[in-house]
Scaffold this active site. Structure first.
Site, PDB file in Angstrom:
ATOM      1  N   VAL A  13      21.571 -12.598 -15.881  1.00  0.00           N
ATOM      2  CA  VAL A  13      22.952 -12.775 -15.430  1.00  0.00           C
ATOM      3  C   VAL A  13      23.001 -14.031 -14.571  1.00  0.00           C
ATOM      4  O   VAL A  13      22.156 -14.225 -13.690  1.00  0.00           O
ATOM      5  CB  VAL A  13      23.416 -11.555 -14.602  1.00  0.00           C
ATOM      6  N   ASP A 109      14.579  -7.530  -8.204  1.00  0.00           N
ATOM      7  CA  ASP A 109      15.920  -6.992  -8.495  1.00  0.00           C
ATOM      8  C   ASP A 109      16.242  -5.844  -7.536  1.00  0.00           C
ATOM      9  O   ASP A 109      17.345  -5.750  -6.991  1.00  0.00           O
ATOM     10  CB  ASP A 109      16.055  -6.548  -9.973  1.00  0.00           C
ATOM     11  N   GLN A 110      15.242  -5.006  -7.269  1.00  0.00           N
ATOM     12  CA  GLN A 110      15.472  -3.889  -6.343  1.00  0.00           C
ATOM     13  C   GLN A 110      15.658  -4.393  -4.914  1.00  0.00           C
ATOM     14  O   GLN A 110      16.422  -3.812  -4.147  1.00  0.00           O
ATOM     15  CB  GLN A 110      14.317  -2.892  -6.433  1.00  0.00           C
TER      16      GLN A 110
HETATM   17  C1  LIG Z   1      11.133  -1.723 -12.838  1.00  0.00           C
HETATM   18  C2  LIG Z   1      11.517  -3.041 -13.503  1.00  0.00           C
HETATM   19  C3  LIG Z   1      10.672  -3.246 -14.739  1.00  0.00           C
HETATM   20  C4  LIG Z   1      13.006  -2.987 -13.917  1.00  0.00           C
HETATM   21  O1  LIG Z   1      13.330  -4.124 -14.693  1.00  0.00           O
HETATM   22  P1  LIG Z   1      14.765  -4.335 -15.425  1.00  0.00           P
HETATM   23  O2  LIG Z   1      15.220  -3.030 -15.944  1.00  0.00           O
HETATM   24  O3  LIG Z   1      15.711  -4.834 -14.349  1.00  0.00           O
HETATM   25  O4  LIG Z   1      14.522  -5.370 -16.450  1.00  0.00           O
HETATM   26  C5  LIG Z   1      11.347  -4.216 -12.486  1.00  0.00           C
HETATM   27  O5  LIG Z   1      12.097  -3.965 -11.345  1.00  0.00           O
HETATM   28  C6  LIG Z   1       9.910  -4.463 -12.118  1.00  0.00           C
HETATM   29  O6  LIG Z   1       9.160  -5.052 -12.859  1.00  0.00           O
HETATM   30  N1  LIG Z   1       9.516  -4.005 -10.927  1.00  0.00           N
HETATM   31  C7  LIG Z   1       8.204  -4.168 -10.379  1.00  0.00           C
HETATM   32  C8  LIG Z   1       7.545  -2.850 -10.153  1.00  0.00           C
HETATM   33  C9  LIG Z   1       8.113  -2.001  -9.052  1.00  0.00           C
HETATM   34  O7  LIG Z   1       9.249  -2.171  -8.643  1.00  0.00           O
HETATM   35  O8  LIG Z   1       7.378  -1.131  -8.567  1.00  0.00           O
HETATM   36  K   LIG Z   2      16.737  -2.024 -13.705  1.00  0.00           K
END
Ligand SMILES: CC(C)(COP(=O)(O)O)[C@@H](O)C(=O)NCCC(=O)O
Ligand SMILES: [K+]
Ligand SMILES: Nc1ncnc2c1ncn2[C@@H]1O[C@H](COP(=O)(O)OP(=O)(O)O)[C@@H](O)[C@H]1O
EC number: 2.7.1.33
Length: 261
Positions: A13, A109-110
């Site tokens: 995005v 993202d989180q």
């Molecule tokens: C969990 C995810 C794969 C989600 O990715 P998305 O759905 O946004 O493409 C991403 O936030 C990520 O690679 N996180 C790293 C691992 C973690 O948060 O523990």
């Molecule tokens: K996600």
């Protein structure tokens, strides 16, 4: 005006914002094979299509859960605007108190979602980010990020369902799902997707609520959240631009720290 890029595993995005406004946002496929030259053409065209001369962009910020895309997009933005993007991660302040085993592991993202949610909503709170994966982020009364959940995204589940079975087709979601009890294959799949996913969310909310004395605020974001929110029974807020708002906060925080870039 600055650019914010949220790179997910399926879609990226792009938003153009300033301190108050989101001027526009658009989505394109996250294509790990494209070069920075190809992305620069795309970004340039998107800016022009939205009547934004690239010279008016004074900076940028990238959150990416696809590591290889960071440099590719940073280079693309540089060649279009002459500006170097901040990249959410080490060296960029986010202000979040992350209380998990290894804070560096948390997806950017989180991080961006949590920063925006803390700024806008009452605590304690849950953020469901529904993309390729569905993530649940838990923020306590003290605005600490204490952990969460990761599950397969609802559309990923649906892709797997049609790819891994002989008799289940690919289905679309143009129409509202109005029947809980499907009476044919396609309606059963549609009900499973809409009501099954919503029930998972309602159920997670109920279980999480038991961990807290105060009422949880629940925020849903990500493309899939737009499809599922109408089927949820618990009180939830759909905030489509949560992540971009988080990137704005992080961008401005670091701009003021480091002087203008
Ligand atoms: C969990 C995810 C794969 C989600 O990715 P998305 O759905 O946004 O493409 C991403 O936030 C990520 O690679 N996180 C790293 C691992 C973690 O948060 O523990
Ligand atoms: K996600
Ligand atoms: N046009 C599309 N092309 C590919 N996948 C799509 C498309 N529309 C929806 N999806 C599905 O949406 C999910 C990803 O949603 P999205 O919000 O774009 O996630 P992410 O933030 O992870 O990029 C994927 O599981 C994918 O199957």
């Amino acid at each position: 005006m600055f650019l914010a890029l949220d790179v997910g595993n399926t879609h990226t995005v792009l938003g153009v914002l300033d301190e108050e406004k989101l001027f526009f946002s658009c989505r394109f496929s996250t294509d790990r094979n494209k070069t920075s030259d190809e992305y620069s053409v795309m970004i340039r065209e998107l800016l022009i299509m939205h009547h934004t001369p690239p010279e008016q962009i004074s900076g940028g910020i990238i959150s990416s859960v696809v590591p290889s895309m960071k440099a590719v997009l940073r280079d693309a933005v540089y060649s279009v605007t002459g500006r170097t993007c901040m990249i959410v991660g080490p060296g960029v302040k986010n202000g979040l108190k992350i209380r998990i085993d290894n804070p560096a592991q948390l997806g950017s993202d989180q991080v961006a979602d949590a920063v925006a949610a803390i700024a806008e909503y009452p605590k304690p709170l849950l953020v469901f980010d529904m993309g390729t994966a569905t993530t649940v982020s838990v923020i306590n009364e003290n605005t600490e990020y204490i952990g969460g959940m990761i599950m397969a995204g609802a559309l990923l589940g649906l892709d797997a369902l049609s790819n891994r079975t002989s008799q289940l087709p690919e289905i679309s979601f143009a129409d509202k799902v109005d029947r809980l009890i499907g009476s044919n294959t396609v309606d059963c799949m549609r009900s499973g997707f809409a009501f099954g996913t919503a029930a998972m969310i309602d159920g997670v909310i109920d279980r999480m609520q038991k961990e807290f004395d105060r009422k949880l605020t629940v925020v849903l974001t990500g493309k899939t959240a737009e499809m599922i929110t109408p089927y949820c029974e618990r009180e939830v807020v759909l905030d489509k631009n949560l992540l971009l708002k988080g990137l704005r906060i992080i961008y401005l925080k670091n701009l003021h720290h480091k002087g203008s870039r």
